[in-house]
Design a protein around this motif. Structure first.
Motif, short mmCIF file in Angstrom:
data_model
loop_
_atom_site.label_atom_id
_atom_site.label_comp_id
_atom_site.label_asym_id
_atom_site.label_seq_id
_atom_site.Cartn_x
_atom_site.Cartn_y
_atom_site.Cartn_z
N ALA A 16 134.58 16.00 11.28
CA ALA A 16 133.73 15.01 10.62
C ALA A 16 134.57 13.90 10.01
O ALA A 16 135.61 14.16 9.39
N ARG A 21 129.63 14.13 3.27
CA ARG A 21 128.34 13.51 3.60
C ARG A 21 127.61 14.33 4.66
O ARG A 21 126.41 14.59 4.56
N LEU A 22 128.36 14.75 5.70
CA LEU A 22 127.72 15.51 6.77
C LEU A 22 127.26 16.87 6.25
O LEU A 22 126.19 17.36 6.64
N PHE A 25 123.99 16.44 4.46
CA PHE A 25 122.88 16.29 5.41
C PHE A 25 122.42 17.65 5.91
O PHE A 25 121.23 17.98 5.85
N TRP A 26 123.36 18.45 6.41
CA TRP A 26 122.98 19.73 7.01
C TRP A 26 122.51 20.74 5.96
O TRP A 26 121.65 21.57 6.24
N PHE A 55 132.96 21.89 7.85
CA PHE A 55 133.13 20.48 8.19
C PHE A 55 134.57 20.10 7.88
O PHE A 55 134.99 20.14 6.71
N ASP A 110 122.66 13.68 14.09
CA ASP A 110 122.94 13.63 12.66
C ASP A 110 123.69 12.32 12.33
O ASP A 110 123.93 11.49 13.21
N GLU A 112 126.62 11.44 12.03
CA GLU A 112 127.83 11.16 12.79
C GLU A 112 127.62 11.29 14.29
O GLU A 112 128.57 11.33 15.07
N ASN A 114 126.13 13.80 16.06
CA ASN A 114 126.07 15.13 16.65
C ASN A 114 124.63 15.47 17.00
O ASN A 114 123.75 15.43 16.14
#
Length: 243
Positions: A16, A21-22, A25-26, A55, A110, A112, A114
């Motif tokens: 990532a 941040r990712l 989100f998840w 991540f 997502d 980024e 993915n």
């Protein structure tokens, strides 16, 4: 002699550009709990998924389609629409990966890029799975057999060169769609972290996996004691020391 005990799937790792941040989100999409780690951030499952999502920081941009993606399930059309709407509000976007207009699942990416899918209700294959129905992979029948033997997870599907495995305790299925396998370009952004069983030895586990068809890769061998291998389709994965 190499151990005959199966290895443990510890985490699905995601490269990532902005790990926190990712992860946020998840965490919001899945309802999982965040946990800081030394080299990144992780999410701990709050359901029967038996592995974390890690991540890991990376400067490399995403190029091409990932070989793995999550299939999220729905209990009704309204539930599917709510999952899609929530993901879009959190920063996801619709993408076209060649899906047909008559297909009921919704393909998203997502923040980024993915890919992941929100599956329509009434999907028989995922009927007994939770919200995280499957980790769907591009891959050969051979690689499905490899991971079944590596993890000790039984095959729950083996037809027309498509395979699927599932942990004995349940949780999401891991599926491989069979040929044609898209060409691999560079390092995968998603990979497995695995570790020997509690009383196992890392080197013995590496030897066992090589005997099953894995290949040793000369990268990252000194990083936190991990050993980097590739499965029969060339996908990188890491064998961690136990502990």
């Amino acid at each position: 002699m190499p151990s005959t005990m199966p290895t443990d799937l510890i985490a699905l790792c995601v490269d990532a550009n902005d790990p926190h941040r990712l992860a946020r989100f998840w965490a919001a999409v899945l309802g999982w709990e965040p946990a800081d780690e030394k080299d990144g951030v992780a999410l701990v499952p709050t359901d029967d998924t038996g592995f974390r999502i890690r991540f890991l920081p990376s400067q490399e941009p995403k190029t091409g389609q990932n070989r793995m993606h999550f299939d999220l399930t729905s209990t009704s059309l309204e539930d599917q629409q709510q999952t899609v709407a929530r993901a879009l509000e959190l920063g996801a976007r619709h993408i076209d990966v060649g899906q047909r207009p008559d297909e009921g699942h919704v393909v998203l990416a997502d923040p980024e890029g993915n890919e992941f899918c929100v599956i329509e209700p009434g999907n028989d294959f995922l009927a007994d799975c939770g919200f995280v129905g499957a980790l769907a992979c591009d891959g050969s029948q051979e690689v499905g057999y490899f991971w079944s033997a590596a993890l000790g997870w039984p095959l729950v599907w083996d037809q027309d060169q498509e395979t699927a495995i599932r942990a004995p305790h349940g949780g999401p299925k891991v599926t491989w769609g069979g040929p044609p396998l898209p060409p691999k370009t560079g390092k995968n952004r998603l990979h497995f972290d695995i570790a020997p069983p509690a009383d196992g030895d890392q080197q013995a586990e590496v030897d066992r996996l090589v005997s099953l068809g894995a290949t040793r890769l000369g990268i990252g061998q000194r990083e936190a004691g991990r050993v980097v291998l590739a499965d029969p389709d060339g996908n990188e994965f890491c064998v961690l020391p136990r502990g």
